[in-house]
Design an enzyme around this catalytic site. Sequence first.
Site, short mmCIF file in Angstrom:
data_model
loop_
_atom_site.label_atom_id
_atom_site.label_comp_id
_atom_site.label_asym_id
_atom_site.label_seq_id
_atom_site.Cartn_x
_atom_site.Cartn_y
_atom_site.Cartn_z
N LYS A 139 0.84 -1.20 0.00
CA LYS A 139 0.00 0.00 0.00
C LYS A 139 0.87 1.25 0.00
O LYS A 139 2.08 1.19 0.31
CB LYS A 139 -0.93 -0.02 1.21
CG LYS A 139 -0.24 -0.18 2.55
CD LYS A 139 -1.24 -0.59 3.65
CE LYS A 139 -0.55 -0.73 4.99
NZ LYS A 139 -1.46 -1.26 6.01
N ARG A 164 -11.60 -1.51 14.24
CA ARG A 164 -11.32 -0.56 13.17
C ARG A 164 -12.07 -0.96 11.92
O ARG A 164 -12.91 -0.24 11.44
CB ARG A 164 -9.80 -0.55 12.92
CG ARG A 164 -9.33 0.59 12.09
CD ARG A 164 -7.82 0.57 11.92
NE ARG A 164 -7.36 -0.60 11.16
CZ ARG A 164 -6.12 -0.73 10.69
NH1 ARG A 164 -5.23 0.21 10.93
NH2 ARG A 164 -5.75 -1.79 10.02
N TYR A 174 15.78 29.18 12.56
CA TYR A 174 14.60 30.04 12.70
C TYR A 174 14.26 30.28 14.17
O TYR A 174 14.51 29.43 15.02
CB TYR A 174 13.39 29.38 12.04
CG TYR A 174 13.51 29.27 10.54
CD1 TYR A 174 13.36 30.40 9.74
CD2 TYR A 174 13.75 28.05 9.93
CE1 TYR A 174 13.45 30.30 8.37
CE2 TYR A 174 13.85 27.95 8.56
CZ TYR A 174 13.69 29.08 7.78
OH TYR A 174 13.80 28.98 6.43
N MET A 191 13.34 23.01 6.19
CA MET A 191 12.68 22.44 5.01
C MET A 191 13.68 21.84 4.01
O MET A 191 13.46 20.73 3.51
CB MET A 191 11.84 23.52 4.32
CG MET A 191 10.95 22.98 3.24
SD MET A 191 9.66 24.19 2.89
CE MET A 191 9.03 23.55 1.36
C1 LIG Z 1 -0.68 -2.33 6.61
C2 LIG Z 1 -1.24 -3.68 6.81
C3 LIG Z 1 -0.40 -4.81 6.87
C4 LIG Z 1 1.10 -4.71 6.85
O1 LIG Z 1 1.53 -4.17 8.08
P1 LIG Z 1 3.09 -4.04 8.47
O2 LIG Z 1 3.09 -3.61 9.87
O3 LIG Z 1 3.64 -2.99 7.57
O4 LIG Z 1 3.72 -5.35 8.21
C5 LIG Z 1 -1.00 -6.06 6.94
N1 LIG Z 1 -2.35 -6.20 7.00
C6 LIG Z 1 -3.18 -5.13 6.98
C7 LIG Z 1 -4.65 -5.35 7.08
C8 LIG Z 1 -2.66 -3.84 6.92
O5 LIG Z 1 -3.48 -2.79 6.93
#
Ligand SMILES: *Cc1c(COP(=O)(O)O)cnc(C)c1O
Length: 348
Positions: A34, A127, A244, A291
Amino acid sequence: MSQARLTIDLDALARNFRTLAGWAQGAEVAPVLKADAYGLGAAPVARRLTREGARRFYVARLSEGEALRAALGPGPQVLVLDGLTPGDERRMSAASLTPVLLSLAQVDRARAWKGPAVLHVDTGMNRSGLTVGELGDLDLTGLNLRGLLSHLGSAHDPADPRNALQLERLTAAKARLPNLPTSLAASAGAALGPAFRFDQVRPGVSLFGGGPEERPDARLDTVATLTAPVVNVRHVEAGELMGYGSRRRAERPMRLAIVAAGYADGIIRRAGGGGRAWLAGALRPVVLVNMDLSAIEIGAAAVSEGDEAELLGPHVPLDDLAAWAGTVAHEILVRLSPRAERIYLGAA
Ligand SMILES: *Cc1c(COP(=O)(O)O)cnc(C)c1O
């Protein structure tokens, strides 16, 4: 050119994939890619993992699934964790994506759609996913289910009793759907032991070098390295202000190396003060993150313009940087910005 550089080592990614396969001990490893493979580039990462034997990939969004399908072509299964949202049936079919259904409304939509789907059951994260009660009452007619999935909330802490509770609930839920391939563990869960592996593990961050217990893990290799050149070396007298505002005053005479990387390249601003970078053969305090520029205190070390500082990499582990910045490795990775020049090592 003075520019931060992000090196992404696909051979290290492949080694981590094999390490995860070792932890999984026969369970399938289905990478989670993702957010553009945690910011490292979904297409090259997925292509390399396919060559290493991965056959199933997870993404969060439909658009990420479409991009992955375009990169991989037909064959590998691409699962969308957001599930089947209203009006997305046609796009889901067109890209041959498999939604992970996360509510009863999505289950009804999938029944009408008739495409293949995986069921997400919530065993304690509160969730997403059907509750255990909803799963118990579920009418399975007309559903084309290919798997059952749940997600652990505390796997980074092996001592947390929620792990065993979630395992127990998934095992009970599975009795209702005994023949579906089942998956519970992400990176951290994959390291928890045989009971948590089921048929498939779904690692994300550990493929990219993040430790399962939110600290550096010597079994994993560094995939992402961020370096930046020194553009200036400064001497600051005791009592002088730095950067800054008027909060940062040098407590003693300091020598600073100014490097061409800042929060616009993905260094979280909070990592300035408490953080470290590798320069001239040692870990040295990061005093400021602005930045475009950051300041590293170098004491008496010989440093000159053009020397390279490592802000993330083999000497500056992802999980340490995350701890200094008050966050998790996942956030460090996804914030690495496109401004840093990207270089891929190893074949995609
Ligand atoms: C993001 C996610 C993972 C992977 O999680 P990691 O901690 O990056 O290994 C696996 N299953 C679901 C449902 C997730 O949302």
